[in-house]
Design a protein around this motif. Structure first.
Motif, PDB file in Angstrom:
ATOM      1  N   GLU A 167     -15.865  -0.743  20.413  1.00 18.24           N
ATOM      2  CA  GLU A 167     -16.364   0.447  19.721  1.00 18.24           C
ATOM      3  C   GLU A 167     -17.883   0.446  19.626  1.00 18.24           C
ATOM      4  OE1 GLU A 167     -12.616   1.414  16.726  1.00 18.24           O
ATOM      5  OE2 GLU A 167     -14.013  -0.207  16.244  1.00 18.24           O
ATOM      6  N   LEU A 168     -18.475  -0.735  19.535  1.00 22.66           N
ATOM      7  CA  LEU A 168     -19.933  -0.825  19.465  1.00 22.66           C
ATOM      8  C   LEU A 168     -20.589  -0.540  20.812  1.00 22.66           C
ATOM      9  CD1 LEU A 168     -20.362  -3.975  17.176  1.00 22.66           C
ATOM     10  CD2 LEU A 168     -20.614  -1.569  16.544  1.00 22.66           C
ATOM     11  N   CYS A 169     -19.814  -0.598  21.885  1.00 27.86           N
ATOM     12  CA  CYS A 169     -20.353  -0.310  23.217  1.00 27.86           C
ATOM     13  C   CYS A 169     -20.544   1.190  23.451  1.00 27.86           C
ATOM     14  CB  CYS A 169     -19.441  -0.879  24.304  1.00 27.86           C
ATOM     15  SG  CYS A 169     -19.434  -2.683  24.400  1.00 27.86           S
ATOM     16  N   GLU A 170     -20.045   2.002  22.555  1.00 24.46           N
ATOM     17  CA  GLU A 170     -20.133   3.453  22.732  1.00 24.46           C
ATOM     18  C   GLU A 170     -21.429   4.042  22.187  1.00 24.46           C
ATOM     19  OE1 GLU A 170     -16.672   4.898  20.767  1.00 24.46           O
ATOM     20  OE2 GLU A 170     -15.265   3.793  22.053  1.00 24.46           O
ATOM     21  N   THR A 171     -22.277   3.193  21.591  1.00 27.45           N
ATOM     22  CA  THR A 171     -23.519   3.633  20.957  1.00 27.45           C
ATOM     23  C   THR A 171     -24.662   2.765  21.458  1.00 27.45           C
ATOM     24  OG1 THR A 171     -22.258   4.207  18.972  1.00 27.45           O
ATOM     25  CG2 THR A 171     -24.639   4.027  18.707  1.00 27.45           C
ATOM     26  N   PRO A 172     -25.878   3.298  21.584  1.00 25.13           N
ATOM     27  CA  PRO A 172     -27.036   2.450  21.941  1.00 25.13           C
ATOM     28  C   PRO A 172     -27.106   1.217  21.046  1.00 25.13           C
ATOM     29  CG  PRO A 172     -27.676   4.742  22.003  1.00 25.13           C
ATOM     30  CD  PRO A 172     -26.270   4.715  21.466  1.00 25.13           C
ATOM     31  N   PHE A 173     -27.338   0.059  21.674  1.00 26.63           N
ATOM     32  CA  PHE A 173     -27.257  -1.215  20.966  1.00 26.63           C
ATOM     33  C   PHE A 173     -28.639  -1.851  20.836  1.00 26.63           C
ATOM     34  CE2 PHE A 173     -26.230  -5.662  20.229  1.00 26.63           C
ATOM     35  CZ  PHE A 173     -25.120  -5.584  19.391  1.00 26.63           C
ATOM     36  N   ILE A 174     -28.908  -2.421  19.651  1.00 24.94           N
ATOM     37  CA  ILE A 174     -30.154  -3.141  19.387  1.00 24.94           C
ATOM     38  C   ILE A 174     -29.823  -4.621  19.343  1.00 24.94           C
ATOM     39  CG2 ILE A 174     -32.086  -3.444  17.795  1.00 24.94           C
ATOM     40  CD1 ILE A 174     -31.383  -0.631  16.680  1.00 24.94           C
ATOM     41  N   PRO A 203     -22.553  -3.915  26.388  1.00 22.64           N
ATOM     42  CA  PRO A 203     -23.159  -3.007  25.407  1.00 22.64           C
ATOM     43  C   PRO A 203     -24.332  -2.255  26.020  1.00 22.64           C
ATOM     44  CG  PRO A 203     -23.881  -5.254  25.018  1.00 22.64           C
ATOM     45  CD  PRO A 203     -22.839  -5.325  26.100  1.00 22.64           C
ATOM     46  N   GLN A 204     -24.637  -1.094  25.452  1.00 21.63           N
ATOM     47  CA  GLN A 204     -25.768  -0.286  25.916  1.00 21.63           C
ATOM     48  C   GLN A 204     -27.054  -0.789  25.252  1.00 21.63           C
ATOM     49  OE1 GLN A 204     -25.099   4.020  25.662  1.00 21.63           O
ATOM     50  NE2 GLN A 204     -22.912   3.617  25.314  1.00 21.63           N
ATOM     51  N   VAL A 205     -27.538  -1.942  25.701  1.00 20.14           N
ATOM     52  CA  VAL A 205     -28.716  -2.539  25.073  1.00 20.14           C
ATOM     53  C   VAL A 205     -29.954  -1.711  25.422  1.00 20.14           C
ATOM     54  CG1 VAL A 205     -30.168  -4.580  24.863  1.00 20.14           C
ATOM     55  CG2 VAL A 205     -27.683  -4.832  25.145  1.00 20.14           C
ATOM     56  N   VAL A 224     -24.989   0.560   6.813  1.00 19.33           N
ATOM     57  CA  VAL A 224     -23.687  -0.017   6.453  1.00 19.33           C
ATOM     58  C   VAL A 224     -23.466  -1.284   7.267  1.00 19.33           C
ATOM     59  CG1 VAL A 224     -21.190   0.317   6.485  1.00 19.33           C
ATOM     60  CG2 VAL A 224     -22.696   2.211   5.849  1.00 19.33           C
ATOM     61  N   LYS A 225     -22.972  -2.341   6.610  1.00 21.96           N
ATOM     62  CA  LYS A 225     -22.589  -3.556   7.334  1.00 21.96           C
ATOM     63  C   LYS A 225     -21.067  -3.682   7.302  1.00 21.96           C
ATOM     64  CE  LYS A 225     -22.728  -6.935   3.538  1.00 21.96           C
ATOM     65  NZ  LYS A 225     -23.191  -8.258   3.102  1.00 21.96           N
ATOM     66  N   LEU A 226     -20.507  -4.029   8.458  1.00 21.27           N
ATOM     67  CA  LEU A 226     -19.056  -4.174   8.588  1.00 21.27           C
ATOM     68  C   LEU A 226     -18.740  -5.446   9.368  1.00 21.27           C
ATOM     69  CD1 LEU A 226     -18.089  -0.532   9.638  1.00 21.27           C
ATOM     70  CD2 LEU A 226     -17.891  -1.528   7.356  1.00 21.27           C
ATOM     71  N   PRO A 227     -17.663  -6.136   8.996  1.00 17.61           N
ATOM     72  CA  PRO A 227     -17.264  -7.303   9.785  1.00 17.61           C
ATOM     73  C   PRO A 227     -16.697  -6.874  11.136  1.00 17.61           C
ATOM     74  CG  PRO A 227     -15.646  -6.848   8.084  1.00 17.61           C
ATOM     75  CD  PRO A 227     -16.795  -5.917   7.830  1.00 17.61           C
ATOM     76  N   LEU A 228     -16.737  -7.806  12.078  1.00 21.23           N
ATOM     77  CA  LEU A 228     -16.157  -7.545  13.389  1.00 21.23           C
ATOM     78  C   LEU A 228     -14.652  -7.806  13.341  1.00 21.23           C
ATOM     79  CD1 LEU A 228     -18.797  -9.325  15.651  1.00 21.23           C
ATOM     80  CD2 LEU A 228     -18.591  -6.866  15.209  1.00 21.23           C
TER      81      LEU A 228
END
Length: 312
Positions: free
Chosen positions: A184-191, A212-214, A254-258
């Motif tokens: 799911e995190l790969c669907e958004t630009p990643f830092i 990921p989209q780094v 927001v922080k969320l666990p993996l």
């Protein structure tokens, strides 16, 4: 060859200049230059390449710098042994620390307990990224350093365990979830954090067959927090690296666990336990008592009971 020459050589190499080393030692620049020329003449090699504004180590200079730090470290350990025998408890301890995890969350409490018990020990803390700290341990620039475990090259003492947390802007569609997946995190630009987490995060995606989209690689966690809050991208950061008042200072983050959860262990490392000074062994002892964890790689208190007893 004298210890003074070796100390000057190590300091010039560390500070990359004669002027800075002379100022640190409170001696003239010509005295620094004279000491190094004498050392080079005795060894029959060129240790440094003098440039206009700095110096660079030659290849043999880099090799001998490791030997020099080893000699100086053993010399310091001998001085501490003598001081301990006289009940003086004096010496120097050099610590390598990385990021908020060790510099803000672990080190202050450990140093507070350490200095109360051993006020005569001078402590120097060098701060950098976690890969820099491991290199400093290898180069003998520090006596002990905080590391991400496992670290097979050193003797290690585990201290704490935390988990990797996903950071998202509050307006993100996934922000209301209980946990998020790597996919799911790969669907958004990643830092990507370069503050020590990249070595943990990138293999996670690779193992899962994900990319990921780094878009950014950032060394400072505080910069990552600001970028995520503005909606520039999402990120993954170790929980201990996050500020205590995260919700108050970054209300739009927001922080969320993996899912599944990913844990990280942090501990202390020394290059060679049997060569460590009494001050270093005492620091390991206090650090482990401050953050006890099962599964310690080495019970140094059992190995060196006489040293710990004298320091205590």
């Amino acid at each position: 060859m004298t210890f003074t020459q070796l100390e000057i050589f190590a300091l010039v190499a560390e500070l990359r200049g004669f002027t800075a080393a002379a100022a640190k030692l409170a001696i003239s620049q010509s005295a620094v230059s004279h000491a190094l020329k004498g050392l080079e003449r005795e060894l029959g090699v060129e240790l440094l390449v003098r440039q206009q504004s700095s110096v660079e180590l030659t290849e043999i200079g880099r090799q001998l710098l490791l030997r020099t730090r080893e000699i100086l470290g053993l010399s310091e350990a001998m001085r501490q042994d003598v001081a301990d025998a006289r009940g003086q408890r004096r010496g120097t301890l050099r610590i390598g620390s990385f990021g908020p995890t060790s510099s803000l969350k672990l080190l202050p409490a450990i140093l507070d307990a350490y200095q109360r018990r051993y006020p005569g020990i001078e402590v120097r803390v060098d701060e950098g990224a976690d890969h820099e700290v491991t290199q400093w341990i290898l180069d003998r620039r520090v006596d002990v350093g905080f590391v991400v475990l496992p670290e097979e090259r050193f003797h290690t003492v585990p201290l704490v365990q935390d988990q990797m947390m996903a950071l998202l802007p509050r307006a993100h569609p996934l922000a209301g979830r209980a946990a998020v997946t790597l996919a799911e995190l790969c669907e958004t630009p990643f830092i990507m954090s370069e503050a020590g987490c990249a070595a943990l995060i990138e293999p996670l995606f690779t193992t899962a067959g994900l990319t990921p989209q780094v878009r950014y690689r950032i060394a400072q966690v505080i910069t990552i927090l600001g970028m995520v809050e503005r909606g520039i991208g999402v990120s993954i950061v170790a929980e201990l690296a996050l500020p205590d008042r995260l919700a108050r200072n970054y209300p739009e983050l927001v922080k969320l666990p993996l899912a599944p959860a990913v844990t990280r262990r942090v501990g202390l490392a020394v290059r060679a336990l049997h060569q460590s000074s009494p001050a270093t062994l005492a620091f390991l002892d206090i650090a482990q008592a401050s953050a006890p964890q099962p599964g310690t790689d080495h019970d140094f208190r059992a190995i060196f009971p006489n040293v710990i007893g004298k320091m205590g």
